[in-house]
Scaffold this active site. Structure first.
Site, PDB file in Angstrom:
ATOM      1  N   SER A 171      30.340  54.918 -56.281  1.00 27.91           N
ATOM      2  CA  SER A 171      29.945  55.182 -54.896  1.00 27.91           C
ATOM      3  C   SER A 171      31.190  55.226 -54.021  1.00 27.91           C
ATOM      4  CB  SER A 171      29.029  54.059 -54.398  1.00 27.91           C
ATOM      5  OG  SER A 171      28.842  54.147 -52.991  1.00 27.91           O
ATOM      6  N   TYR A 195      27.497  45.055 -52.922  1.00 28.30           N
ATOM      7  CA  TYR A 195      27.217  46.408 -53.432  1.00 28.30           C
ATOM      8  C   TYR A 195      28.534  47.166 -53.651  1.00 28.30           C
ATOM      9  CZ  TYR A 195      25.741  51.211 -53.899  1.00 28.30           C
ATOM     10  OH  TYR A 195      25.578  52.503 -54.381  1.00 28.30           O
TER      11      TYR A 195
HETATM   12  P1  NDP Z   1      16.985  55.578 -56.463  1.00 34.80           P
HETATM   13  O1  NDP Z   1      16.518  54.278 -55.921  1.00 34.80           O
HETATM   14  O2  NDP Z   1      16.247  56.814 -56.100  1.00 34.80           O
HETATM   15  O3  NDP Z   1      17.113  55.483 -58.054  1.00 34.80           O
HETATM   16  C1  NDP Z   1      17.617  54.325 -58.678  1.00 34.80           C
HETATM   17  C2  NDP Z   1      17.250  54.360 -60.145  1.00 34.80           C
HETATM   18  O4  NDP Z   1      17.808  53.194 -60.777  1.00 34.80           O
HETATM   19  C3  NDP Z   1      15.758  54.344 -60.372  1.00 34.80           C
HETATM   20  O5  NDP Z   1      15.425  55.263 -61.385  1.00 34.80           O
HETATM   21  C4  NDP Z   1      15.492  52.920 -60.855  1.00 34.80           C
HETATM   22  O6  NDP Z   1      14.430  52.923 -61.791  1.00 34.80           O
HETATM   23  C5  NDP Z   1      16.808  52.595 -61.563  1.00 34.80           C
HETATM   24  N1  NDP Z   1      17.014  51.164 -61.708  1.00 34.80           N
HETATM   25  C6  NDP Z   1      17.222  50.241 -60.727  1.00 34.80           C
HETATM   26  N2  NDP Z   1      17.307  49.013 -61.264  1.00 34.80           N
HETATM   27  C7  NDP Z   1      17.154  49.155 -62.615  1.00 34.80           C
HETATM   28  C8  NDP Z   1      17.140  48.267 -63.705  1.00 34.80           C
HETATM   29  N3  NDP Z   1      17.300  46.936 -63.557  1.00 34.80           N
HETATM   30  N4  NDP Z   1      16.965  48.771 -64.957  1.00 34.80           N
HETATM   31  C9  NDP Z   1      16.793  50.087 -65.134  1.00 34.80           C
HETATM   32  N5  NDP Z   1      16.790  50.989 -64.148  1.00 34.80           N
HETATM   33  C10 NDP Z   1      16.972  50.520 -62.894  1.00 34.80           C
HETATM   34  O7  NDP Z   1      18.506  55.704 -55.985  1.00 34.80           O
HETATM   35  P2  NDP Z   1      19.661  56.765 -56.338  1.00 34.80           P
HETATM   36  O8  NDP Z   1      19.184  57.856 -57.189  1.00 34.80           O
HETATM   37  O9  NDP Z   1      20.310  57.085 -55.063  1.00 34.80           O
HETATM   38  O10 NDP Z   1      20.648  55.804 -57.131  1.00 34.80           O
HETATM   39  C11 NDP Z   1      21.189  56.118 -58.400  1.00 34.80           C
HETATM   40  C12 NDP Z   1      22.594  55.558 -58.481  1.00 34.80           C
HETATM   41  O11 NDP Z   1      23.403  56.199 -57.492  1.00 34.80           O
HETATM   42  C13 NDP Z   1      22.704  54.070 -58.199  1.00 34.80           C
HETATM   43  O12 NDP Z   1      23.643  53.517 -59.098  1.00 34.80           O
HETATM   44  C14 NDP Z   1      23.242  54.011 -56.763  1.00 34.80           C
HETATM   45  O13 NDP Z   1      23.964  52.847 -56.506  1.00 34.80           O
HETATM   46  C15 NDP Z   1      24.127  55.232 -56.766  1.00 34.80           C
HETATM   47  N6  NDP Z   1      24.480  55.813 -55.480  1.00 34.80           N
HETATM   48  C16 NDP Z   1      23.528  56.226 -54.581  1.00 34.80           C
HETATM   49  C17 NDP Z   1      23.898  56.826 -53.400  1.00 34.80           C
HETATM   50  C18 NDP Z   1      22.926  57.263 -52.358  1.00 34.80           C
HETATM   51  O14 NDP Z   1      23.325  57.409 -51.185  1.00 34.80           O
HETATM   52  N7  NDP Z   1      21.676  57.524 -52.699  1.00 34.80           N
HETATM   53  C19 NDP Z   1      25.316  57.088 -53.105  1.00 34.80           C
HETATM   54  C20 NDP Z   1      26.227  56.588 -54.100  1.00 34.80           C
HETATM   55  C21 NDP Z   1      25.809  56.004 -55.249  1.00 34.80           C
HETATM   56  P3  NDP Z   1      13.267  51.823 -61.876  1.00 34.80           P
HETATM   57  O15 NDP Z   1      13.081  51.244 -60.506  1.00 34.80           O
HETATM   58  O16 NDP Z   1      12.091  52.595 -62.386  1.00 34.80           O
HETATM   59  O17 NDP Z   1      13.802  50.851 -62.875  1.00 34.80           O
HETATM   60  C1  8X3 Z   2      25.532  54.563 -51.532  1.00 35.00           C
HETATM   61  C2  8X3 Z   2      26.237  55.287 -50.437  1.00 35.00           C
HETATM   62  O1  8X3 Z   2      27.411  55.021 -48.187  1.00 35.00           O
HETATM   63  O2  8X3 Z   2      25.388  53.688 -48.577  1.00 35.00           O
HETATM   64  O3  8X3 Z   2      26.394  54.138 -52.505  1.00 35.00           O
HETATM   65  O4  8X3 Z   2      27.435  53.131 -49.691  1.00 35.00           O
HETATM   66  S1  8X3 Z   2      26.635  54.224 -49.191  1.00 35.00           S
END
Ligand code: NDP
Ligand code: 8X3
Length: 252
Positions: free
Chosen positions: A139, A152
């Protein structure tokens, strides 16, 4: 024989969009996440296109991760690309107001979970070697501090440095490693971070132009399908309408 992508967190956001992107290109898929019904829906959507194996999995459970990976049968017993995407942020408030449990959940998922999956899948990648990839979802929070980023951001800094250190050890194996570091993207991320506050999520994304899950899926697919001799070490991506702010200064 189809190439196989192993994607964690495929029930939502980046992971689900990435599954769709790889399916479009004919890759077989191993998809995991905790919500089985979401995985079943995605399998129903994609299984006419490509072979799909789904598994309800909590990445924090090292034994379950290993059992899943070791138990994979053909055509899923080779893994060409690991997308370490499962992760979450909790508690957007200041560090001093956050419950310890929320910090532990982020560390257990974003650090320990990612390490669990990497350790279990690495032998499969090494069996193939050249052209395989580990794509870790970091991120911008792993590089740039901001208020409320506390643990985070620290977990995502771990993801970055773990990715770079893996590169050093895997340099002669053909296994590539990339830290993809997105900025603001509209997924269920903020809903999870605010523990279900849809209005907060809508307010964050609704008045700007965030990245989409598909934008990130496209970058993941691009990195995974580059010629074997190219390794993108880190790819940081922001929406055009996101940038940095000035330093905060406490004044009298
Ligand atoms: P979502 O919440 O839409 O998706 C997160 C996914 O992670 C879900 O499929 C969830 O599945 C899974 N997950 C969470 N905890 C667990 C666990 N303990 N075991 C298995 N699966 C898990 O968010 P994003 O798609 O945005 O996030 C995906 C990744 O991208 C994350 O690592 C996040 O930190 C990162 N990210 C997101 C950004 C954003 O702005 N959206 C920016 C930068 C990075 P389930 O709940 O079914 O287990
Ligand atoms: C998720 C993006 O800007 O909320 O990793 O940290 S931000």
């Amino acid at each position: 024989m189809s190439k196989v992508a192993f994607i964690t967190g495929a029930t939502s956001g980046f992971g689900r969009a990435t599954a769709r992107r790889f399916a479009e290109a004919g890759w077989a898929l191993v998809l995991s996440g905790r919500r089985l019904e979401r995985l079943e829906e995605l399998k129903a959507e994609l299984q006419d296109q490509v072979p799909v194996h789904i598994a309800a999995l909590d990445v924090r459970d090292a034994a379950a991760v290993k059992a899943l990976v070791d138990g994979l049968q053909a055509p899923f017993d080779r893994i060409d690309v690991l997308v370490n995407n499962a992760g979450l942020a909790l508690a957007p408030e200041a560090a001093q107001k956050v419950a310890l449990e929320d910090w532990h959940t982020m560390i257990d998922t974003n650090v320990t979970g990612l390490v669990n999956v990497t350790h279990a899948v690495l032998p499969k990648l090494l069996e193939i070697g050249k052209g395989t990839s580990i794509i870790n979802i970091g991120s911008v929070a792993g590089e740039w501090p901001y208020p409320g980023g506390h643990v985070y951001g620290a977990t995502k800094a771990f993801v970055k440095q773990f990715s770079f250190n893996l590169r050093c050890d895997l340099v002669s194996t053909g296994v590539r490693v990339t830290d993809i570091a997105p900025g603001m993207a509209e997924t269920e991320f903020t809903l999870v971070r605010t523990k279900g506050n849809q209005a907060a999520s809508d307010a964050l994304y609704g008045t700007t132009t965030p990245l989409t899950a598909e934008d990130i899926a496209e970058q993941i697919f691009y990195v995974a399908t580059l010629p074997d001799h190219i390794n993108i070490n880190r790819l940081e991506i922001m929406p055009s309408r996101q940038a940095w702010s000035p330093f905060a200064i406490d004044r009298d």
